[in-house]
Motif scaffolding. Structure first.
Motif, PDB file in Angstrom:
ATOM      1  N   LEU A   1      43.094 -42.044  33.707  1.00  0.00           N
ATOM      2  CA  LEU A   1      41.979 -42.204  34.237  1.00  0.00           C
ATOM      3  C   LEU A   1      41.915 -41.818  35.450  1.00  0.00           C
ATOM      4  O   LEU A   1      41.041 -41.029  36.098  1.00  0.00           O
ATOM      5  CB  LEU A   1      41.435 -43.801  34.318  1.00  0.00           C
ATOM      6  N   ASP A   2      43.248 -41.743  36.153  1.00  0.00           N
ATOM      7  CA  ASP A   2      43.263 -41.134  37.519  1.00  0.00           C
ATOM      8  C   ASP A   2      43.011 -39.895  37.564  1.00  0.00           C
ATOM      9  O   ASP A   2      42.528 -39.191  38.321  1.00  0.00           O
ATOM     10  CB  ASP A   2      44.488 -41.868  38.225  1.00  0.00           C
ATOM     11  N   GLU A   3      43.793 -39.001  36.647  1.00  0.00           N
ATOM     12  CA  GLU A   3      43.711 -37.872  36.570  1.00  0.00           C
ATOM     13  C   GLU A   3      42.266 -37.395  36.226  1.00  0.00           C
ATOM     14  O   GLU A   3      41.943 -36.046  36.460  1.00  0.00           O
ATOM     15  CB  GLU A   3      44.725 -37.435  35.495  1.00  0.00           C
ATOM     16  N   HIS A   4      41.463 -38.062  35.510  1.00  0.00           N
ATOM     17  CA  HIS A   4      40.154 -37.741  35.284  1.00  0.00           C
ATOM     18  C   HIS A   4      39.236 -38.212  36.166  1.00  0.00           C
ATOM     19  O   HIS A   4      37.877 -38.153  35.878  1.00  0.00           O
ATOM     20  CB  HIS A   4      39.949 -37.995  33.778  1.00  0.00           C
ATOM     21  N   HIS A   5      39.759 -38.606  37.545  1.00  0.00           N
ATOM     22  CA  HIS A   5      38.772 -39.030  38.602  1.00  0.00           C
ATOM     23  C   HIS A   5      37.792 -40.398  37.940  1.00  0.00           C
ATOM     24  O   HIS A   5      36.617 -40.176  38.251  1.00  0.00           O
ATOM     25  CB  HIS A   5      37.987 -38.076  39.218  1.00  0.00           C
ATOM     26  N   ILE A   6      38.345 -41.161  37.144  1.00  0.00           N
ATOM     27  CA  ILE A   6      37.445 -42.392  36.693  1.00  0.00           C
ATOM     28  C   ILE A   6      38.349 -43.682  37.078  1.00  0.00           C
ATOM     29  O   ILE A   6      39.218 -43.668  36.962  1.00  0.00           O
ATOM     30  CB  ILE A   6      37.575 -42.334  35.025  1.00  0.00           C
ATOM     31  N   GLY A   7      37.051 -44.783  37.812  1.00  0.00           N
ATOM     32  CA  GLY A   7      37.665 -45.694  38.236  1.00  0.00           C
ATOM     33  C   GLY A   7      36.841 -46.413  39.187  1.00  0.00           C
ATOM     34  O   GLY A   7      35.769 -45.969  39.434  1.00  0.00           O
ATOM     35  N   PHE A   8      37.272 -47.343  39.797  1.00  0.00           N
ATOM     36  CA  PHE A   8      36.290 -48.401  40.620  1.00  0.00           C
ATOM     37  C   PHE A   8      36.312 -47.437  41.939  1.00  0.00           C
ATOM     38  O   PHE A   8      37.580 -47.250  42.455  1.00  0.00           O
ATOM     39  CB  PHE A   8      36.957 -49.820  40.868  1.00  0.00           C
ATOM     40  N   GLU A   9      34.994 -47.254  42.422  1.00  0.00           N
ATOM     41  CA  GLU A   9      35.081 -46.710  43.679  1.00  0.00           C
ATOM     42  C   GLU A   9      35.341 -47.537  44.844  1.00  0.00           C
ATOM     43  O   GLU A   9      35.031 -48.733  45.221  1.00  0.00           O
ATOM     44  CB  GLU A   9      33.627 -46.272  43.922  1.00  0.00           C
TER      45      GLU A   9
ATOM     46  N   ALA B   1      47.495 -42.494  23.990  1.00  0.00           N
ATOM     47  CA  ALA B   1      46.664 -43.219  23.220  1.00  0.00           C
ATOM     48  C   ALA B   1      45.049 -42.607  23.877  1.00  0.00           C
ATOM     49  O   ALA B   1      44.172 -42.394  23.365  1.00  0.00           O
ATOM     50  CB  ALA B   1      46.502 -44.560  23.627  1.00  0.00           C
ATOM     51  N   CYS B   2      45.164 -42.508  25.384  1.00  0.00           N
ATOM     52  CA  CYS B   2      43.993 -42.072  26.053  1.00  0.00           C
ATOM     53  C   CYS B   2      43.776 -40.557  25.403  1.00  0.00           C
ATOM     54  O   CYS B   2      42.576 -40.017  25.182  1.00  0.00           O
ATOM     55  CB  CYS B   2      44.029 -41.967  27.490  1.00  0.00           C
ATOM     56  N   GLN B   3      44.818 -39.793  25.470  1.00  0.00           N
ATOM     57  CA  GLN B   3      44.824 -38.369  25.179  1.00  0.00           C
ATOM     58  C   GLN B   3      44.153 -38.059  23.600  1.00  0.00           C
ATOM     59  O   GLN B   3      43.380 -37.178  23.381  1.00  0.00           O
ATOM     60  CB  GLN B   3      46.263 -37.754  25.065  1.00  0.00           C
ATOM     61  N   ALA B   4      44.528 -39.285  22.920  1.00  0.00           N
ATOM     62  CA  ALA B   4      43.935 -39.146  21.423  1.00  0.00           C
ATOM     63  C   ALA B   4      42.503 -39.666  21.181  1.00  0.00           C
ATOM     64  O   ALA B   4      41.922 -39.675  20.215  1.00  0.00           O
ATOM     65  CB  ALA B   4      45.020 -39.920  20.403  1.00  0.00           C
ATOM     66  N   ALA B   5      41.893 -40.265  22.245  1.00  0.00           N
ATOM     67  CA  ALA B   5      40.740 -41.105  22.280  1.00  0.00           C
ATOM     68  C   ALA B   5      39.688 -40.064  21.963  1.00  0.00           C
ATOM     69  O   ALA B   5      39.476 -38.902  22.322  1.00  0.00           O
ATOM     70  CB  ALA B   5      40.311 -41.741  23.481  1.00  0.00           C
ATOM     71  N   SER B   6      38.619 -40.637  20.858  1.00  0.00           N
ATOM     72  CA  SER B   6      37.218 -39.598  20.400  1.00  0.00           C
ATOM     73  C   SER B   6      36.436 -40.671  19.981  1.00  0.00           C
ATOM     74  O   SER B   6      36.509 -41.828  19.919  1.00  0.00           O
ATOM     75  CB  SER B   6      37.948 -38.718  19.350  1.00  0.00           C
ATOM     76  N   SER B   7      35.287 -40.297  19.966  1.00  0.00           N
ATOM     77  CA  SER B   7      34.167 -41.090  19.411  1.00  0.00           C
ATOM     78  C   SER B   7      34.242 -40.846  17.712  1.00  0.00           C
ATOM     79  O   SER B   7      33.041 -41.269  17.224  1.00  0.00           O
ATOM     80  CB  SER B   7      32.745 -40.531  19.868  1.00  0.00           C
ATOM     81  N   GLY B   8      34.994 -40.210  17.168  1.00  0.00           N
ATOM     82  CA  GLY B   8      35.399 -39.978  15.828  1.00  0.00           C
ATOM     83  C   GLY B   8      35.654 -41.345  15.311  1.00  0.00           C
ATOM     84  O   GLY B   8      36.234 -42.357  15.604  1.00  0.00           O
TER      85      GLY B   8
END
Length: 339
Positions: free
Chosen positions: A94-102, A140-147
């Motif tokens: 999440l950190d690498e993708h700039h996602i988190g609590f501001e 697991a995050c790398q494998a995540a999808s909406s499929g």
């Protein structure tokens, strides 16, 4: 005009909720793994813990009285308390993708997590000390999808088992399951890793699908009936079981309302697992509301949907589980027992 409830024959999944993704990681050297539910745009989060022996992380932040309103991932893991380490890998992704609590000093990913105890499920030739770690959570995050996500012996359900009150040599294979329910504009999905000490049954028929077997291993015992007849079983250690999961919805909810969704979802466990919420389990369910549907939420309806989706996902976990040979004996699947 009345809305029609839709429960797919293929039971659907939590990814039917817009804004949610699922990723599994399963070890190939040990029957264990982890599963992540990602909400890249954020989701209002809550949790309800009913079992007496939970293994969790960051659950206090989900209390409606506390600060963090939205989370971006929930992790479920095998490996008992060791598996909580996998949440660090989810944080890194999440950190690498700039996602988190501001915060004024950058984003801080908040990753609530729960674990189940799968340490006894070791196949001949497995490496027993392997458990889900930070690398597993990242994968697991790398494998995540909406499929459509995989079910059965995968992710956090890879080493799950059920019906353990009379010993692992009389238990059966549990696993990972999925389901979703739609009514009108709303969808509620569930993801369940079923690792219960009790039996799993179909609420619509009362038929036991998987659980403790008779001493000869040929038939299902009926754990509840045996207990009520005075057979106390071998009493596994507290915390060596646990059913964990996530329910998600597209409805716009507050944290308090999401908490109510998680509470009601446990009704689905109580319908499909007997006994549930025991002193030997750490049953924990998270709720995520992506708030993509703006119509005022019908909380009464949503709680009913959550219980239904949870029960269906629990059955899905059992239907997709495959039997495995372990060092403590063979864990048959429901299919092999004729269920």
């Amino acid at each position: 005009m009345r809305s029609e409830i839709i429960v797919n024959t293929a039971p659907g999944a939590i990814v039917d909720v817009p804004g949610l993704q699922v990723g599994h990681f399963t070890h190939n050297q040990r029957l264990t793994g982890c599963t992540v539910v990602l909400a890249p745009d954020g989701a209002v989060g809550a949790v309800d813990v009913r079992g007496a022996a939970p293994g969790t992380r960051e659950t206090d932040l989900l209390d409606p009285a506390n600060l963090v309103e939205r989370v971006h991932a929930v992790l479920l893991s095998g490996g008992s308390a060791f598996g909580l380490d996998a949440a660090s890998g989810v944080m890194r992704w999440l950190d690498e993708h700039h996602i988190g609590f501001e915060t004024p000093f950058g984003r801080v990913p908040i990753v609530p997590a729960a674990v189940l105890f799968d340490l006894p499920v070791v196949r001949p030739g497995d490496i027993p000390h392997i458990r889900p770690d930070a690398a597993a959570g990242y994968a697991a995050c790398q494998a995540a999808s909406s499929g459509p996500p995989a079910a059965g012996n995968v992710g956090a359900g890879a080493g799950a088992s059920v019906g353990k009150l009379f010993g692992m040599d009389r238990a059966m294979k549990g696993g990972m399951g999925h389901a979703s329910v739609r009514v009108g504009p709303w969808v509620v999905g569930a993801l369940i890793a079923c690792n219960a000490v009790g039996d799993v049954l179909d609420p619509s028929s009362g038929q036991i699908l998987a659980g403790a077997r008779t001493a000869d291993g040929q038939r299902l015992l009926d754990t509840q009936h045996a207990l009520l007849c005075g057979d106390t079983g071998s009493r596994p250690l507290p915390g060596t079981n646990t059913t964990i999961g996530v329910v998600g919805t597209n409805a716009t909810l507050t944290k308090a309302q999401a908490k109510r969704l998680a509470i009601s979802a446990h009704d689905g466990l109580a319908r499909s697992i007997r006994p549930a919420h025991t002193t030997l389990d750490g049953d924990t369910l998270f709720a995520l509301a992506t708030c993509t549907e703006n119509q005022p939420a019908d909380l009464m309806l949503l709680t009913v949907m959550a219980a239904q989706a949870t029960a269906l996902a629990t059955l899905d976990a059992i239907h997709h589980a495959n039997g495995v040979q372990t060092t403590l004996g063979y864990l048959p699947s429901a299919l092999e027992m004729g269920a």
